[in-house]
Design a protein around this motif. Sequence first.
Motif, PDB file in Angstrom:
ATOM      1  N   UNK A  99       9.485  20.971  -7.464  1.00  0.00           N
ATOM      2  CA  UNK A  99      10.372  21.998  -6.968  1.00  0.00           C
ATOM      3  C   UNK A  99       9.684  22.863  -5.909  1.00  0.00           C
ATOM      4  N   UNK A 100       8.369  23.093  -6.116  1.00  0.00           N
ATOM      5  CA  UNK A 100       7.649  23.982  -5.202  1.00  0.00           C
ATOM      6  C   UNK A 100       7.674  23.478  -3.775  1.00  0.00           C
ATOM      7  N   UNK A 101       7.872  22.194  -3.617  1.00  0.00           N
ATOM      8  CA  UNK A 101       7.845  21.665  -2.261  1.00  0.00           C
ATOM      9  C   UNK A 101       9.068  22.092  -1.458  1.00  0.00           C
ATOM     10  N   UNK A 102      10.011  22.735  -2.134  1.00  0.00           N
ATOM     11  CA  UNK A 102      11.183  23.215  -1.396  1.00  0.00           C
ATOM     12  C   UNK A 102      10.976  24.620  -0.838  1.00  0.00           C
ATOM     13  N   UNK A 103       9.799  25.205  -1.090  1.00  0.00           N
ATOM     14  CA  UNK A 103       9.557  26.559  -0.604  1.00  0.00           C
ATOM     15  C   UNK A 103       9.760  26.641   0.908  1.00  0.00           C
ATOM     16  N   UNK A 104      10.408  27.737   1.319  1.00  0.00           N
ATOM     17  CA  UNK A 104      10.646  27.941   2.748  1.00  0.00           C
ATOM     18  C   UNK A 104       9.419  28.564   3.409  1.00  0.00           C
ATOM     19  N   UNK A 105       9.189  28.208   4.662  1.00  0.00           N
ATOM     20  CA  UNK A 105       8.049  28.768   5.380  1.00  0.00           C
ATOM     21  C   UNK A 105       8.332  30.216   5.790  1.00  0.00           C
ATOM     22  N   UNK A 106       7.323  31.073   5.652  1.00  0.00           N
ATOM     23  CA  UNK A 106       7.426  32.472   6.078  1.00  0.00           C
ATOM     24  C   UNK A 106       6.548  32.638   7.322  1.00  0.00           C
ATOM     25  N   UNK A 107       7.161  32.857   8.487  1.00  0.00           N
ATOM     26  CA  UNK A 107       6.334  32.941   9.704  1.00  0.00           C
ATOM     27  C   UNK A 107       5.463  34.193   9.698  1.00  0.00           C
ATOM     28  N   UNK A 108       4.324  34.167  10.405  1.00  0.00           N
ATOM     29  CA  UNK A 108       3.483  35.370  10.485  1.00  0.00           C
ATOM     30  C   UNK A 108       4.261  36.478  11.178  1.00  0.00           C
ATOM     31  N   UNK A 109       4.040  37.742  10.783  1.00  0.00           N
ATOM     32  CA  UNK A 109       4.721  38.842  11.469  1.00  0.00           C
ATOM     33  C   UNK A 109       4.342  38.819  12.956  1.00  0.00           C
ATOM     34  N   UNK A 110       5.326  39.075  13.785  1.00  0.00           N
ATOM     35  CA  UNK A 110       5.119  38.933  15.231  1.00  0.00           C
ATOM     36  C   UNK A 110       3.991  39.827  15.761  1.00  0.00           C
ATOM     37  N   UNK A 111       3.996  41.060  15.308  1.00  0.00           N
ATOM     38  CA  UNK A 111       2.973  42.002  15.765  1.00  0.00           C
ATOM     39  C   UNK A 111       1.579  41.515  15.404  1.00  0.00           C
ATOM     40  N   UNK A 112       1.484  40.888  14.262  1.00  0.00           N
ATOM     41  CA  UNK A 112       0.187  40.386  13.815  1.00  0.00           C
ATOM     42  C   UNK A 112      -0.274  39.257  14.734  1.00  0.00           C
ATOM     43  N   UNK A 113       0.629  38.337  15.014  1.00  0.00           N
ATOM     44  CA  UNK A 113       0.280  37.181  15.850  1.00  0.00           C
ATOM     45  C   UNK A 113      -0.190  37.610  17.236  1.00  0.00           C
ATOM     46  N   UNK A 114       0.466  38.626  17.769  1.00  0.00           N
ATOM     47  CA  UNK A 114       0.150  39.048  19.131  1.00  0.00           C
ATOM     48  C   UNK A 114      -1.317  39.428  19.286  1.00  0.00           C
ATOM     49  N   UNK A 115      -1.870  40.033  18.227  1.00  0.00           N
ATOM     50  CA  UNK A 115      -3.253  40.507  18.328  1.00  0.00           C
ATOM     51  C   UNK A 115      -4.265  39.530  17.727  1.00  0.00           C
ATOM     52  N   UNK A 116      -3.781  38.496  17.039  1.00  0.00           N
ATOM     53  CA  UNK A 116      -4.693  37.679  16.227  1.00  0.00           C
ATOM     54  C   UNK A 116      -5.591  36.792  17.074  1.00  0.00           C
ATOM     55  N   UNK A 117      -6.726  36.395  16.497  1.00  0.00           N
ATOM     56  CA  UNK A 117      -7.655  35.490  17.207  1.00  0.00           C
ATOM     57  C   UNK A 117      -6.981  34.162  17.516  1.00  0.00           C
ATOM     58  N   UNK A 118      -6.205  33.670  16.537  1.00  0.00           N
ATOM     59  CA  UNK A 118      -5.414  32.465  16.800  1.00  0.00           C
ATOM     60  C   UNK A 118      -3.961  32.876  16.570  1.00  0.00           C
ATOM     61  N   UNK A 119      -3.166  32.840  17.644  1.00  0.00           N
ATOM     62  CA  UNK A 119      -1.883  33.526  17.611  1.00  0.00           C
ATOM     63  C   UNK A 119      -0.654  32.652  17.451  1.00  0.00           C
ATOM     64  N   UNK A 120      -0.824  31.332  17.363  1.00  0.00           N
ATOM     65  CA  UNK A 120       0.357  30.488  17.162  1.00  0.00           C
ATOM     66  C   UNK A 120      -0.057  29.175  16.509  1.00  0.00           C
ATOM     67  N   UNK A 121       0.944  28.512  15.938  1.00  0.00           N
ATOM     68  CA  UNK A 121       0.675  27.232  15.280  1.00  0.00           C
ATOM     69  C   UNK A 121       0.180  26.218  16.314  1.00  0.00           C
ATOM     70  N   UNK A 122       0.720  26.312  17.517  1.00  0.00           N
ATOM     71  CA  UNK A 122       0.294  25.379  18.565  1.00  0.00           C
ATOM     72  C   UNK A 122      -1.192  25.599  18.891  1.00  0.00           C
ATOM     73  N   UNK A 123      -1.617  26.852  18.924  1.00  0.00           N
ATOM     74  CA  UNK A 123      -3.036  27.128  19.200  1.00  0.00           C
ATOM     75  C   UNK A 123      -3.928  26.620  18.072  1.00  0.00           C
ATOM     76  N   UNK A 124      -3.443  26.808  16.834  1.00  0.00           N
ATOM     77  CA  UNK A 124      -4.201  26.267  15.700  1.00  0.00           C
ATOM     78  C   UNK A 124      -4.341  24.754  15.850  1.00  0.00           C
ATOM     79  N   UNK A 125      -3.235  24.089  16.177  1.00  0.00           N
ATOM     80  CA  UNK A 125      -3.284  22.620  16.265  1.00  0.00           C
ATOM     81  C   UNK A 125      -4.231  22.161  17.369  1.00  0.00           C
ATOM     82  N   UNK A 126      -4.248  22.889  18.460  1.00  0.00           N
ATOM     83  CA  UNK A 126      -5.170  22.555  19.558  1.00  0.00           C
ATOM     84  C   UNK A 126      -6.624  22.661  19.090  1.00  0.00           C
ATOM     85  N   UNK A 127      -6.882  23.748  18.402  1.00  0.00           N
ATOM     86  CA  UNK A 127      -8.238  23.991  17.908  1.00  0.00           C
ATOM     87  C   UNK A 127      -8.627  22.901  16.899  1.00  0.00           C
ATOM     88  N   UNK A 128      -7.671  22.561  16.036  1.00  0.00           N
ATOM     89  CA  UNK A 128      -7.943  21.551  15.015  1.00  0.00           C
ATOM     90  C   UNK A 128      -8.259  20.212  15.676  1.00  0.00           C
TER      91      UNK A 128
END
Length: 650
Positions: free
Chosen positions: A7-36
Amino acid sequence: MAEFDPHILEEKAVPPPEGFSRRARVGSLADYRKLYQRASEDPEGFWSEQAELLHWFKAPTQTLAWNPPHARWFHDGTLNVSYNCLDRHVQLHPQRTAMHWEAEDGQRVTLSYTDLYEKTCRCANALKKLGVKSGDCVTIYMPLIPQLAVAMLACARIGAMHSVVFGGFSAPALSDRMLDAKSRVLITADGGYRRGRIIPLKDTADTAVGKCPQVEKVLVVRRTGEKIKWHEGRDVWWHELVDAASSLAPAEPFPAEHPFFVLYTSGTTGKPKGVLHTSAGYLLQTMWSTRLVFDLREEDVYWCTADIGWVTGHSYLVYGPLACGATLVMYEGAPDFPVKDRFWQIVDRYKVSIFYSSATAVRAFMSWGRELLEKHDLSSLRLLGTVGEPINPAAWKWYHAIVGKGRCPIVDTWWQTETGSILISPLPGATPAKAGSATLPLPGVAARVLRMDGSEVVPGETGYLVIEQPWPSMMRTIYGDDERFKRDYWSRIPGKYFTGDAAQCDKDGYIWVLGRVDDVIKVAGHRLSSMEIESALVSHAAVAEAAVVARPDEIKGEAIVVFCTLRMGFSADEQLRAQISDHVANVIGTIARPAEVRFADLLPKTRSGKIMRRLLRELAHKGSVSGDTTTLEDFSSIEKLAREVGHDEE
Ligand code: ATP
Ligand code: MG
């Protein structure tokens, strides 16, 4: 084997708060994927770039020498761990606060980087006077006081290993660990405080040292001022030796692979193992992950609530944050002493912005009720973290809504004593969270969920969590038992690091750690994870905490036995028992309906707060417990449970 689709696999994704992402070292999923991707295409190039975060006396020209399962990282470089945690910050910001320490009785101490540096130098000189040399292993058995961090940093400064033994352990547990580490010097205190009571550490240490003929010196911090037995010639007061020593102790260079510390695992699964970590790789990856996972900044006040006796305290209370030059909070006592909102008082007092605690603590806060939080201004918080066990989705949502007020991302961090640093976790500004999932591996970490034959699982199928490539902070061996290191970790699925945890991977590639491999239950051909059933239980209004184990069953193969504690205001009766069983059947399916539901005042836990299902399994099978219980927090919990079982079977 048929698989159950949790059942847990049905959990919905909660996006990072926008304000947080703007200042973060890695600010988007695309940036994470690039780094990975960058890290997986060229791991050595990636890690050699990250290595610039450290101060080296001699910069390494080599990144990895991999002779499976033995890795050497940056091995021709030299550095000093305590220089990285202290000297370089003193040079830049001598007066920056390194640590706010709060005692259980309310006493407070604030240390600047200069203060911490000077204390460490004095302690390093004192240890040398006691005959400690590079390569020796000093055992440390202390309450959670600043001198504990000082002692560790002083060992690191002179190239001695430390083995920190949690201050709640018994004399036999301490002497076993001192013998295994061959320590000639022990650092302890006259006592410590726990829920207002004095814990006579020195008495326990005396008994333990009595079993360890190799121990020559015992360095004792005066903490409680209680009268203690004194062994002339062996015992030395910290305030006499350390405080009188010189505050200058040049940091010597040591090779990158110089042994750093031994730490015994918490013992959830059996006899504790001495996990050996070495210097540069460990320090680099703890520092790097602290920056990335906690998005730590100069202005943050960072609080990791773990005891230093566990790896979380080593990596994310001491070394990671200090290497980053952070301001941290250290609290000596229990979360519910003298009041159940003690943690929230502390958050408010120091304006804590990053709060890292355990899944078990979150479940406790939840069972104590939200009113306790409403009295406090928690607006300084900007990021929450959790570790130690899978966090049940209901507890995650509570943490997110009530502590974080929906404003703070949660980092659910998966890692182990053996891995040294966090390997799987959301990046708070980049990774959409799912309640109960540690989400995605950090860049540079080749985490996979496999079948025993080495092939990859499909979404919804339970498999084994493994790491396919070496990483800098990986354990180097089990101290004194390299054969066990090879056997336990590297031979189950040949050539891959076997974590011992069961997991699933969902269609988005998110990893769901379900608990230990041994905790997976097979009912009528279905594999169910204890974590999933426990999560269903905790989502019932009456249940505070639950542990699920299997006992053999002639028809179904295994039957589900539930042990649970109740939230305030609920009473244990037959009606509730039936309601709880129905609830599990409704949430997961009739396949998961418990065969037995037992109520308890407390569940047996390790001293680091993890539920010991191994003991409950024994109890469910045999009605009594004979296994190793040295790491159990409160033996009375298991005795009470055993009595209840006995009573039911009469
Ligand atoms: P022992 O190995 O002696 O039984 P232990 O495994 O409890 O002790 P640790 O190294 O402190 O000792 O804990 C690591 C384990 O904790 C992981 O293998 C995993 O089972 C669990 N764990 C840690 N963090 C998480 C998390 N975020 N989600 C799920 N499980 C976690
Ligand atoms: Mg383990």
